[in-house]
Design a protein around this motif. Structure first.
Motif, PDB file in Angstrom:
ATOM      1  N   PHE A 141       0.843  -1.210   0.000  1.00 47.59           N
ATOM      2  CA  PHE A 141       0.000   0.000   0.000  1.00 47.59           C
ATOM      3  C   PHE A 141       0.873   1.254   0.000  1.00 47.59           C
ATOM      4  CE2 PHE A 141      -3.474  -2.783   1.329  1.00 47.59           C
ATOM      5  CZ  PHE A 141      -4.545  -2.221   0.646  1.00 47.59           C
ATOM      6  N   ILE A 142       1.998   1.196   0.676  1.00 44.81           N
ATOM      7  CA  ILE A 142       2.934   2.329   0.673  1.00 44.81           C
ATOM      8  C   ILE A 142       3.507   2.521  -0.726  1.00 44.81           C
ATOM      9  CG2 ILE A 142       5.133   3.172   1.589  1.00 44.81           C
ATOM     10  CD1 ILE A 142       4.404   1.767   4.222  1.00 44.81           C
ATOM     11  N   PHE A 143       3.823   1.423  -1.413  1.00 48.63           N
ATOM     12  CA  PHE A 143       4.247   1.518  -2.809  1.00 48.63           C
ATOM     13  C   PHE A 143       3.208   2.287  -3.630  1.00 48.63           C
ATOM     14  CE2 PHE A 143       6.936  -2.655  -2.913  1.00 48.63           C
ATOM     15  CZ  PHE A 143       7.957  -1.986  -2.269  1.00 48.63           C
ATOM     16  N   ARG A 144       1.952   1.928  -3.444  1.00 50.55           N
ATOM     17  CA  ARG A 144       0.890   2.558  -4.241  1.00 50.55           C
ATOM     18  C   ARG A 144       0.762   4.041  -3.932  1.00 50.55           C
ATOM     19  NH1 ARG A 144      -5.291   0.420  -4.198  1.00 50.55           N
ATOM     20  NH2 ARG A 144      -5.307   1.518  -2.206  1.00 50.55           N
ATOM     21  N   GLU A 145       0.869   4.393  -2.659  1.00 55.97           N
ATOM     22  CA  GLU A 145       0.772   5.810  -2.295  1.00 55.97           C
ATOM     23  C   GLU A 145       1.957   6.592  -2.848  1.00 55.97           C
ATOM     24  OE1 GLU A 145      -1.796   7.275  -0.903  1.00 55.97           O
ATOM     25  OE2 GLU A 145      -2.798   5.319  -0.946  1.00 55.97           O
ATOM     26  N   LEU A 146       3.146   6.036  -2.768  1.00 52.47           N
ATOM     27  CA  LEU A 146       4.329   6.718  -3.279  1.00 52.47           C
ATOM     28  C   LEU A 146       4.262   6.879  -4.796  1.00 52.47           C
ATOM     29  CD1 LEU A 146       7.176   5.036  -1.188  1.00 52.47           C
ATOM     30  CD2 LEU A 146       6.509   7.439  -1.119  1.00 52.47           C
ATOM     31  N   SER A 147       3.631   5.941  -5.476  1.00 50.68           N
ATOM     32  CA  SER A 147       3.562   5.989  -6.933  1.00 50.68           C
ATOM     33  C   SER A 147       2.627   7.084  -7.444  1.00 50.68           C
ATOM     34  CB  SER A 147       3.095   4.640  -7.483  1.00 50.68           C
ATOM     35  OG  SER A 147       1.737   4.386  -7.140  1.00 50.68           O
ATOM     36  N   SER A 148       1.712   7.531  -6.593  1.00 52.23           N
ATOM     37  CA  SER A 148       0.741   8.537  -7.034  1.00 52.23           C
ATOM     38  C   SER A 148       0.883   9.881  -6.321  1.00 52.23           C
ATOM     39  CB  SER A 148      -0.686   8.015  -6.813  1.00 52.23           C
ATOM     40  OG  SER A 148      -0.908   7.727  -5.430  1.00 52.23           O
TER      41      SER A 148
END
Length: 353
Positions: A141-148
Protein backbone atom coordinates in the motif's frame (compact mmCIF):
# COMPACT_ATOMS: atom_id res chain seq x y z
CA UNK A 1 -19.19 -13.36 -14.19
CA UNK A 2 -20.83 -10.70 -12.00
CA UNK A 3 -19.94 -9.72 -8.46
CA UNK A 4 -22.69 -11.85 -6.89
CA UNK A 5 -21.29 -15.01 -8.47
CA UNK A 6 -17.78 -14.06 -7.34
CA UNK A 7 -19.10 -13.60 -3.81
CA UNK A 8 -20.68 -17.06 -3.81
CA UNK A 9 -17.48 -18.50 -5.25
CA UNK A 10 -15.55 -16.89 -2.39
CA UNK A 11 -18.02 -18.26 0.14
CA UNK A 12 -17.74 -21.76 -1.32
CA UNK A 13 -13.92 -21.59 -1.27
CA UNK A 14 -14.02 -20.30 2.30
CA UNK A 15 -16.11 -23.24 3.48
CA UNK A 16 -13.95 -25.67 1.53
CA UNK A 17 -10.82 -24.24 3.15
CA UNK A 18 -12.32 -24.67 6.59
CA UNK A 19 -13.00 -28.33 5.79
CA UNK A 20 -9.47 -28.82 4.38
CA UNK A 21 -7.93 -27.13 7.43
CA UNK A 22 -9.76 -29.53 9.71
CA UNK A 23 -8.56 -32.47 7.62
CA UNK A 24 -4.93 -31.28 7.67
CA UNK A 25 -5.14 -30.63 11.41
CA UNK A 26 -6.05 -34.25 12.07
CA UNK A 27 -3.95 -35.86 9.33
CA UNK A 28 -0.76 -33.90 9.97
CA UNK A 29 0.37 -34.36 6.37
CA UNK A 30 3.30 -32.33 5.05
CA UNK A 31 2.20 -31.82 1.47
CA UNK A 32 4.89 -29.38 0.32
CA UNK A 33 7.97 -30.45 2.25
CA UNK A 34 10.44 -27.97 3.70
CA UNK A 35 10.02 -29.17 7.28
CA UNK A 36 7.49 -28.27 9.93
CA UNK A 37 8.71 -24.91 11.26
CA UNK A 38 5.66 -24.57 13.46
CA UNK A 39 6.97 -27.25 15.84
CA UNK A 40 10.13 -25.21 16.37
CA UNK A 41 8.14 -21.98 16.83
CA UNK A 42 6.03 -23.61 19.51
CA UNK A 43 9.10 -25.05 21.23
CA UNK A 44 10.73 -21.61 21.35
CA UNK A 45 7.54 -19.96 22.54
CA UNK A 46 7.29 -22.25 25.57
CA UNK A 47 11.04 -22.12 26.30
CA UNK A 48 12.15 -25.56 25.12
CA UNK A 49 14.80 -24.08 22.79
CA UNK A 50 16.68 -20.79 22.63
CA UNK A 51 17.73 -20.81 18.97
CA UNK A 52 16.41 -17.65 17.27
CA UNK A 53 15.81 -17.71 13.51
CA UNK A 54 13.55 -14.69 13.06
CA UNK A 55 11.32 -12.22 14.90
CA UNK A 56 8.34 -14.58 14.81
CA UNK A 57 9.37 -17.04 17.57
CA UNK A 58 10.54 -14.08 19.69
CA UNK A 59 7.07 -12.57 19.36
CA UNK A 60 5.44 -15.86 20.29
CA UNK A 61 7.61 -16.21 23.43
CA UNK A 62 6.73 -12.63 24.37
CA UNK A 63 3.05 -13.60 24.17
CA UNK A 64 3.80 -16.64 26.31
CA UNK A 65 5.56 -14.50 28.92
CA UNK A 66 2.45 -12.31 29.05
CA UNK A 67 0.38 -15.43 29.65
CA UNK A 68 -1.68 -15.07 26.47
CA UNK A 69 0.06 -17.59 24.19
CA UNK A 70 -1.85 -20.56 22.83
CA UNK A 71 -0.77 -22.50 19.75
CA UNK A 72 -4.38 -23.20 18.81
CA UNK A 73 -5.45 -19.57 19.26
CA UNK A 74 -2.52 -18.19 17.24
CA UNK A 75 -3.26 -20.73 14.52
CA UNK A 76 -6.91 -19.62 14.53
CA UNK A 77 -5.88 -15.95 14.21
CA UNK A 78 -3.61 -16.82 11.28
CA UNK A 79 -6.53 -18.58 9.62
CA UNK A 80 -8.62 -15.42 9.92
CA UNK A 81 -5.78 -13.41 8.40
CA UNK A 82 -5.23 -15.92 5.60
CA UNK A 83 -8.90 -16.56 4.83
CA UNK A 84 -10.25 -13.00 5.12
CA UNK A 85 -7.68 -10.24 5.72
CA UNK A 86 -5.17 -11.16 3.00
CA UNK A 87 -7.82 -11.57 0.27
CA UNK A 88 -9.29 -8.17 1.21
CA UNK A 89 -5.84 -6.53 1.13
CA UNK A 90 -5.02 -8.02 -2.28
CA UNK A 91 -8.41 -6.99 -3.64
CA UNK A 92 -7.98 -3.44 -2.43
CA UNK A 93 -4.52 -3.24 -3.98
CA UNK A 94 -5.99 -4.49 -7.27
CA UNK A 95 -8.61 -1.72 -7.17
CA UNK A 96 -8.19 1.03 -9.79
CA UNK A 97 -10.37 3.99 -8.89
CA UNK A 98 -11.20 5.10 -12.44
CA UNK A 99 -12.03 1.61 -13.65
CA UNK A 100 -15.65 0.74 -14.39
CA UNK A 101 -14.74 -2.88 -13.64
CA UNK A 102 -13.29 -2.17 -10.21
CA UNK A 103 -16.05 -3.94 -8.26
CA UNK A 104 -15.87 -7.04 -10.43
CA UNK A 105 -12.06 -7.04 -10.29
CA UNK A 106 -12.22 -6.57 -6.51
CA UNK A 107 -14.19 -9.76 -6.02
CA UNK A 108 -12.26 -11.62 -8.72
CA UNK A 109 -9.03 -10.84 -6.85
CA UNK A 110 -10.58 -12.11 -3.61
CA UNK A 111 -11.58 -15.38 -5.29
CA UNK A 112 -8.18 -15.92 -6.93
CA UNK A 113 -6.10 -15.29 -3.80
CA UNK A 114 -8.54 -17.28 -1.67
CA UNK A 115 -7.93 -20.28 -3.93
CA UNK A 116 -4.13 -20.13 -3.44
CA UNK A 117 -3.27 -23.62 -2.09
CA UNK A 118 0.11 -22.78 -0.50
CA UNK A 119 -1.34 -19.82 1.38
CA UNK A 120 -4.02 -22.16 2.71
CA UNK A 121 -1.43 -24.67 3.86
CA UNK A 122 0.48 -22.09 5.91
CA UNK A 123 -2.67 -21.10 7.77
CA UNK A 124 -2.91 -24.59 9.27
CA UNK A 125 -0.44 -23.94 12.09
CA UNK A 126 1.69 -21.16 13.58
CA UNK A 127 3.90 -20.61 10.53
CA UNK A 128 5.34 -17.13 10.05
CA UNK A 129 4.46 -16.99 6.34
CA UNK A 130 0.89 -15.74 6.73
CA UNK A 131 1.85 -12.82 8.96
CA UNK A 132 4.71 -11.98 6.58
CA UNK A 133 2.37 -11.88 3.59
CA UNK A 134 -0.06 -9.63 5.46
CA UNK A 135 2.73 -7.29 6.62
CA UNK A 136 4.23 -7.16 3.13
CA UNK A 137 0.84 -6.34 1.60
CA UNK A 138 0.50 -3.42 4.00
CA UNK A 139 3.89 -2.33 2.72
CA UNK A 140 2.64 -2.60 -0.87
CA UNK A 141 0.00 0.00 0.00
CA UNK A 142 2.93 2.33 0.67
CA UNK A 143 4.25 1.52 -2.81
CA UNK A 144 0.89 2.56 -4.24
CA UNK A 145 0.77 5.81 -2.30
CA UNK A 146 4.33 6.72 -3.28
CA UNK A 147 3.56 5.99 -6.93
CA UNK A 148 0.74 8.54 -7.03
CA UNK A 149 1.70 11.11 -4.41
CA UNK A 150 3.16 14.38 -5.79
CA UNK A 151 3.72 16.39 -2.60
CA UNK A 152 7.23 16.06 -1.19
CA UNK A 153 6.16 16.09 2.46
CA UNK A 154 3.63 13.32 1.94
CA UNK A 155 6.10 11.26 -0.12
CA UNK A 156 8.64 11.60 2.70
CA UNK A 157 5.99 10.60 5.21
CA UNK A 158 5.13 7.41 3.30
CA UNK A 159 8.80 6.67 2.62
CA UNK A 160 9.56 6.70 6.35
CA UNK A 161 6.71 4.26 6.94
CA UNK A 162 8.14 2.17 4.11
CA UNK A 163 11.49 2.04 5.90
CA UNK A 164 9.71 0.78 9.02
CA UNK A 165 8.00 -1.97 7.01
CA UNK A 166 11.33 -2.90 5.40
CA UNK A 167 12.88 -3.25 8.86
CA UNK A 168 10.06 -5.47 10.11
CA UNK A 169 10.25 -7.66 7.02
CA UNK A 170 14.02 -7.84 7.47
CA UNK A 171 13.45 -9.26 10.94
CA UNK A 172 11.14 -11.92 9.56
CA UNK A 173 13.15 -12.85 6.44
CA UNK A 174 16.29 -10.92 5.55
CA UNK A 175 16.09 -10.93 1.77
CA UNK A 176 12.37 -10.14 1.82
CA UNK A 177 13.10 -6.95 3.76
CA UNK A 178 16.04 -6.14 1.50
CA UNK A 179 13.94 -6.63 -1.65
CA UNK A 180 11.19 -4.40 -0.29
CA UNK A 181 13.75 -1.72 0.59
CA UNK A 182 15.41 -2.02 -2.83
CA UNK A 183 12.06 -1.46 -4.58
CA UNK A 184 11.22 1.37 -2.21
CA UNK A 185 14.39 3.23 -3.17
CA UNK A 186 14.99 2.32 -6.82
CA UNK A 187 11.54 1.74 -8.34
CA UNK A 188 11.07 5.49 -9.03
CA UNK A 189 14.08 5.26 -11.36
CA UNK A 190 12.63 2.45 -13.48
CA UNK A 191 9.75 2.37 -15.94
CA UNK A 192 8.39 -1.03 -16.91
CA UNK A 193 6.29 0.66 -19.58
CA UNK A 194 8.96 2.85 -21.20
CA UNK A 195 12.13 0.74 -21.05
CA UNK A 196 12.38 -1.98 -23.75
CA UNK A 197 11.78 -5.37 -22.18
CA UNK A 198 14.60 -7.24 -23.93
CA UNK A 199 17.05 -4.43 -23.18
CA UNK A 200 16.02 -4.47 -19.51
CA UNK A 201 16.57 -8.23 -19.34
CA UNK A 202 19.97 -7.90 -21.00
CA UNK A 203 21.15 -5.18 -18.61
CA UNK A 204 19.86 -7.11 -15.61
CA UNK A 205 21.56 -10.36 -16.62
CA UNK A 206 24.81 -8.57 -17.43
CA UNK A 207 24.78 -6.89 -14.01
CA UNK A 208 23.93 -10.16 -12.27
CA UNK A 209 26.76 -11.97 -14.06
CA UNK A 210 29.13 -9.19 -13.06
CA UNK A 211 28.09 -9.64 -9.42
CA UNK A 212 28.79 -13.37 -9.79
CA UNK A 213 32.26 -12.80 -11.29
CA UNK A 214 33.24 -10.43 -8.49
CA UNK A 215 31.99 -12.82 -5.80
CA UNK A 216 29.17 -10.57 -4.62
CA UNK A 217 26.65 -13.41 -4.89
CA UNK A 218 28.75 -15.76 -2.77
CA UNK A 219 26.75 -15.30 0.48
CA UNK A 220 23.53 -16.25 -1.33
CA UNK A 221 25.10 -19.19 -3.16
CA UNK A 222 26.75 -20.40 0.05
CA UNK A 223 23.31 -20.62 1.62
CA UNK A 224 22.13 -22.64 -1.39
CA UNK A 225 24.85 -25.23 -0.77
CA UNK A 226 23.23 -26.09 2.57
CA UNK A 227 20.42 -27.89 0.73
CA UNK A 228 22.85 -30.48 -0.64
CA UNK A 229 23.29 -31.76 2.93
CA UNK A 230 19.57 -32.18 3.56
CA UNK A 231 17.71 -34.32 1.08
CA UNK A 232 13.96 -33.77 1.43
CA UNK A 233 12.01 -36.47 -0.36
CA UNK A 234 13.95 -36.05 -3.61
CA UNK A 235 12.89 -32.42 -3.93
CA UNK A 236 16.43 -31.00 -3.99
CA UNK A 237 17.31 -29.81 -7.49
CA UNK A 238 21.10 -30.23 -7.52
CA UNK A 239 21.72 -26.84 -9.15
CA UNK A 240 24.97 -25.44 -7.77
CA UNK A 241 26.09 -22.38 -9.82
CA UNK A 242 29.56 -23.83 -9.42
CA UNK A 243 31.21 -22.42 -12.57
CA UNK A 244 31.18 -19.41 -14.86
CA UNK A 245 30.20 -21.55 -17.83
CA UNK A 246 27.24 -23.06 -15.98
CA UNK A 247 25.96 -19.80 -14.49
CA UNK A 248 23.33 -18.98 -17.12
CA UNK A 249 22.22 -22.60 -17.74
CA UNK A 250 21.86 -23.06 -13.97
CA UNK A 251 19.96 -19.79 -13.68
CA UNK A 252 17.60 -20.85 -16.46
CA UNK A 253 16.98 -24.22 -14.82
CA UNK A 254 16.36 -22.56 -11.46
CA UNK A 255 13.79 -20.22 -13.02
CA UNK A 256 12.05 -23.02 -14.92
CA UNK A 257 12.04 -25.49 -12.03
CA UNK A 258 11.33 -23.16 -9.10
CA UNK A 259 9.59 -20.04 -10.38
CA UNK A 260 7.55 -21.75 -13.11
CA UNK A 261 7.24 -25.04 -11.23
CA UNK A 262 8.18 -27.29 -14.16
CA UNK A 263 9.76 -29.96 -11.98
CA UNK A 264 7.65 -32.93 -10.95
CA UNK A 265 8.50 -35.30 -8.12
CA UNK A 266 5.03 -36.66 -7.47
CA UNK A 267 1.33 -35.94 -7.53
CA UNK A 268 1.63 -32.98 -5.16
CA UNK A 269 4.11 -31.16 -7.43
CA UNK A 270 1.84 -31.74 -10.43
CA UNK A 271 -1.15 -30.42 -8.49
CA UNK A 272 0.79 -27.31 -7.41
CA UNK A 273 1.89 -26.70 -11.00
CA UNK A 274 -1.69 -26.87 -12.29
CA UNK A 275 -3.21 -24.73 -9.53
CA UNK A 276 -0.41 -22.19 -8.96
CA UNK A 277 2.34 -22.17 -11.58
CA UNK A 278 0.14 -22.46 -14.67
CA UNK A 279 -2.02 -19.46 -13.66
CA UNK A 280 1.17 -17.54 -12.82
CA UNK A 281 2.59 -18.25 -16.30
CA UNK A 282 -0.59 -16.82 -17.82
CA UNK A 283 -0.50 -13.76 -15.55
CA UNK A 284 3.13 -12.87 -16.14
CA UNK A 285 2.73 -13.39 -19.90
CA UNK A 286 -0.20 -10.96 -19.89
CA UNK A 287 1.74 -8.43 -17.79
CA UNK A 288 4.74 -8.51 -20.14
CA UNK A 289 2.67 -8.38 -23.34
CA UNK A 290 0.60 -5.45 -22.04
CA UNK A 291 3.36 -3.53 -20.25
CA UNK A 292 2.55 -0.38 -22.27
CA UNK A 293 -0.48 -0.04 -19.97
CA UNK A 294 1.67 -0.27 -16.87
CA UNK A 295 1.66 2.35 -14.11
CA UNK A 296 4.19 3.63 -11.58
CA UNK A 297 2.60 1.38 -9.00
CA UNK A 298 3.33 -1.60 -11.23
CA UNK A 299 6.94 -0.38 -11.51
CA UNK A 300 7.31 -0.88 -7.75
CA UNK A 301 5.81 -4.36 -8.00
CA UNK A 302 8.07 -5.36 -10.90
CA UNK A 303 11.25 -4.10 -9.21
CA UNK A 304 10.30 -5.98 -6.05
CA UNK A 305 9.36 -9.10 -8.02
CA UNK A 306 12.66 -9.22 -9.89
CA UNK A 307 14.82 -8.44 -6.85
CA UNK A 308 13.11 -10.85 -4.46
CA UNK A 309 12.73 -13.63 -7.03
CA UNK A 310 16.35 -13.59 -8.15
CA UNK A 311 17.60 -13.75 -4.55
CA UNK A 312 15.56 -16.80 -3.61
CA UNK A 313 16.14 -18.44 -6.99
CA UNK A 314 19.88 -18.16 -6.38
CA UNK A 315 19.71 -19.07 -2.69
CA UNK A 316 17.23 -21.94 -2.67
CA UNK A 317 17.65 -25.46 -4.06
CA UNK A 318 14.59 -27.20 -2.67
CA UNK A 319 11.28 -27.52 -4.50
CA UNK A 320 9.15 -27.58 -1.34
CA UNK A 321 10.78 -24.42 -0.03
CA UNK A 322 10.38 -22.77 -3.45
CA UNK A 323 6.60 -23.22 -3.25
CA UNK A 324 6.61 -21.28 0.00
CA UNK A 325 9.10 -18.56 -1.02
CA UNK A 326 7.45 -17.70 -4.32
CA UNK A 327 4.17 -16.61 -2.74
CA UNK A 328 5.42 -13.02 -2.70
CA UNK A 329 6.57 -13.29 -6.32
CA UNK A 330 3.24 -14.71 -7.47
CA UNK A 331 1.11 -12.21 -5.56
CA UNK A 332 3.16 -9.30 -6.94
CA UNK A 333 2.37 -10.38 -10.49
CA UNK A 334 -1.27 -11.06 -9.60
CA UNK A 335 -1.74 -7.48 -8.39
CA UNK A 336 0.18 -6.12 -11.40
CA UNK A 337 -2.08 -8.15 -13.71
CA UNK A 338 -5.28 -6.68 -12.30
CA UNK A 339 -3.93 -3.13 -12.39
CA UNK A 340 -2.75 -3.44 -16.00
CA UNK A 341 -5.98 -5.16 -17.04
CA UNK A 342 -8.08 -2.28 -15.73
CA UNK A 343 -5.72 0.41 -17.01
CA UNK A 344 -5.82 -1.14 -20.48
CA UNK A 345 -9.63 -1.07 -20.49
CA UNK A 346 -9.62 2.57 -19.36
CA UNK A 347 -7.21 3.57 -22.12
CA UNK A 348 -9.06 1.64 -24.83
CA UNK A 349 -12.39 3.00 -23.68
CA UNK A 350 -11.11 6.57 -23.73
CA UNK A 351 -9.74 5.96 -27.22
CA UNK A 352 -13.22 5.06 -28.45
CA UNK A 353 -14.84 8.08 -26.82
Amino acid sequence: MNTVLYFYAFLLIFLLKVAISVFIYFSGNDFFGGGNDSTYYHAYAIGETDVITSAWPVFLRWLNELGVYSREFISFCLKLIGFIVIPLLVARLAWVRKSLDRQRVYWAAIVVISAYPTLLYYTTDIYRDVIMVALWLLGVFIFRELSSEKRLFHKTYFFVFGLAVAYLLLEFRGYLGFSYFFALVLAPLYSFRRYPFIFSIFIFLAGLFGFYLFGLLEPVLAYRSIFSDYQTGGSNLGISFSSVIQFFPDLLLSVVYQLFGVYFTGISSVAVFLTESLPFIFLITYVIRNRKYSTKFVDYLIVFFVTYSIIWLLGNDNLGTAVRLRMFSYISILIAFFVIYQTKKIVLCCGKC
